[in-house]
Design an enzyme around this catalytic site. Structure first.
Site, PDB file in Angstrom:
ATOM      1  N   GLU A   1       4.456  -8.945 -11.629  1.00 26.87           N
ATOM      2  CA  GLU A   1       3.921  -7.584 -11.679  1.00 26.87           C
ATOM      3  C   GLU A   1       2.455  -7.634 -12.108  1.00 26.87           C
ATOM      4  OE1 GLU A   1       6.190  -3.685 -12.852  1.00 26.87           O
ATOM      5  OE2 GLU A   1       5.304  -4.541 -14.659  1.00 26.87           O
TER       6      GLU A   1
ATOM      7  N   HIS B   1       0.827  -1.217   0.000  1.00 25.73           N
ATOM      8  CA  HIS B   1       0.000   0.000   0.000  1.00 25.73           C
ATOM      9  C   HIS B   1       0.861   1.267   0.000  1.00 25.73           C
ATOM     10  CE1 HIS B   1      -3.324  -2.747   0.751  1.00 25.73           C
ATOM     11  NE2 HIS B   1      -4.152  -1.776   0.455  1.00 25.73           N
TER      12      HIS B   1
END
Lengths: 136, 136, 136, 136, 136, 136
Positions: free
Chosen positions: C125, C81
């Site tokens: 990714e 985050h």
């Protein structure tokens, strides 16, 4: 405007499918190798679905962190790394099939989900077998 | 004889959960690290479901190539590699929770799906969290 | 008798691909929409691989609980985050491509893995793009 | 107390999308490369869903071993490693789209599932495209 | 400091395993239902791995967009929705097993990957069967 | 021209991590809830990798049907739906960690794979934990 939010959880457990009021032969005939008296086990993958209106203040149907913690506290702590037949009271008298486990998990979670929301659970016993229960 | 056809799509985006009319403390209390002012992001996996009669001429409910292109043109181009809070007009005043994103995507796609078909969307925010919305 | 043990972890982050010593036009030419100045983001899936002899006493190459906690403390807490470009010191001067992230994660974990074990990291990714680095 | 049990199955097949009463140009216009006269193929992933009451004696809605064998006998044996257009009678006159395949599989399985249970099938043609049919 | 970057791609094709210099009985004995003269097919999942130094200027081993386009142009266009035995010249005289397909794909891609990088390919024929080839 | 062919297999089992020469307190300290005396269990996902030259006659490194059957006969039959500690002789004196299981499976399969081929095994204990062993 009803939205369903879903959250995955995970636990591992041992079990056997077995009725104590049946002979070993009958248990073996109906449940096959799943009735092995020494137990076998699974990585159970649980998905909990909560349906309701979006709270216009937060944009949430239900806070996922809260849902995650509710599942952890009431389901994972009770079932993870346990022997379902021996250590989980509900399965002392109920056969721990995936179907009965889904009902037990739904019954366990229902009081902890806001009553204005509906609840459904999906339980994978293996990557190829799963069950769903919505309390109906 | 109704069949549902479903098509996966994918986009990456940045967002934060945040209400400008709340204090930073309140945003942090409710949204936690999801309210990071510098944003975080996700690989969103979208599944679009279209339900209707099979066209007896083609054997299709809806041509998947057309559905794929419709999602690409109206959803992926609008959201992929974007900052949802800053670059997507709908989220200027609406918190970009997965719930609100599902509603926004459904509203965006609805005019482009034949009116005789019903529409539903599933949106994974992470592999463990997802939401579903059917316009009801 | 060398065995490799591998553990999955997960974090979400925002980033952009960008060199401050290049013009916007050059950044856009090389990095395309990945250089969006407002950032985009990903669900990064990390797999950490540790190779070594099985400890005959425990049957472990390395205790998975310890490995899980090491990844959580040193990688997830630092990156989850977060905005990689703004909030992670290593990426102040290094472009946060998946390749550079894998090297940074390997360098971060290496001191916390017993020196008799070798270390490798795999970083997804997106579900379709990933990188691997083994410190060589 | 209705529970749905679901079972995955798998088969590989060749097909083409094609109507013999259309010109090649028309087939190509509507079905594109899917109408290649030399065929192409897929790994079809099938999920069969059976909904009903839990049998209080066994704890099963339906014995998964029986469901697995039913799918194997009636669907996999008929479709696996086959050319759908040439070798499966149903598709002599019906275009083997995923939609029509789901209907054909549902019709095939329905007589072998207890009439007190409802049946639904999900068929993945690729990991990104799938269809669902519930006999309604 | 060598990093491997990997990219997923996907194509569907029909094939049969077959040697024209063998009798039908011999083909059937060795290749079983895979030698069905009417063909069967698969969703092939391809992963292409490129290993090399990180370019300090871009932070890339190889630009993933370029790698994606290279695979698309040279592999997907040649194999997607094709009958491998009939339409792909390489398989006129070579049996299209997954092993031979991996070699053919590697040979096809090698000239398009910088010579300073090494190349490896992984090819899933089904979700349960796959092959890997590194040109050695 | 060496190619690796890989085949997935699956089995479910119960186990506990435990040394009989340690006190319960020591077992609990080292193995935590994995040492539950009533056992827990997993869905083990096994991938077997065989590397060798492609046979120019068949195009196979090894016939996948044969590999599938070899795994079934020697590994799945021995471990599926079993209690590893009680029912598998190898684990009478060896702790059934994933590491030791990978070694035991490799040792079991090695005599059944042509000696000109090398062998490696990957064993997932959960979707997030796995081990690899290549006999070295």
């Amino acid at each position: 405007m009803k939205v369903t939010v879903s959250r995955h959880a995970h636990f591992n457990a041992a079990h056997r499918l077995y009725r104590s009021d049946w002979s070993d032969a009958k248990n073996n005939e109906v449940f096959g190798k799943c009735s092995n008296p020494n137990f076998h086990g699974h990585n159970y993958e649980l998905i909990v679905h909560v349906t309701g209106e979006i709270d216009p203040e937060t944009g949430f149907v239900m806070d996922m962190k809260l849902l995650k913690n509710t599942i952890k506290e009431h389901v994972e702590e009770a079932l993870d790394h346990k022997n379902l037949n021996i250590e989980v009271p509900f399965f002392k008298t109920v056969n721990p099939t995936a179907e009965n486990m889904a009902v037990m998990i739904w019954d366990t979670l229902r009081p902890h989900i806001p009553s204005s929301n509906s609840l459904s659970v999906t339980l994978y016993e293996t990557p190829r077998n799963y069950v769903q229960y919505s309390g109906e």
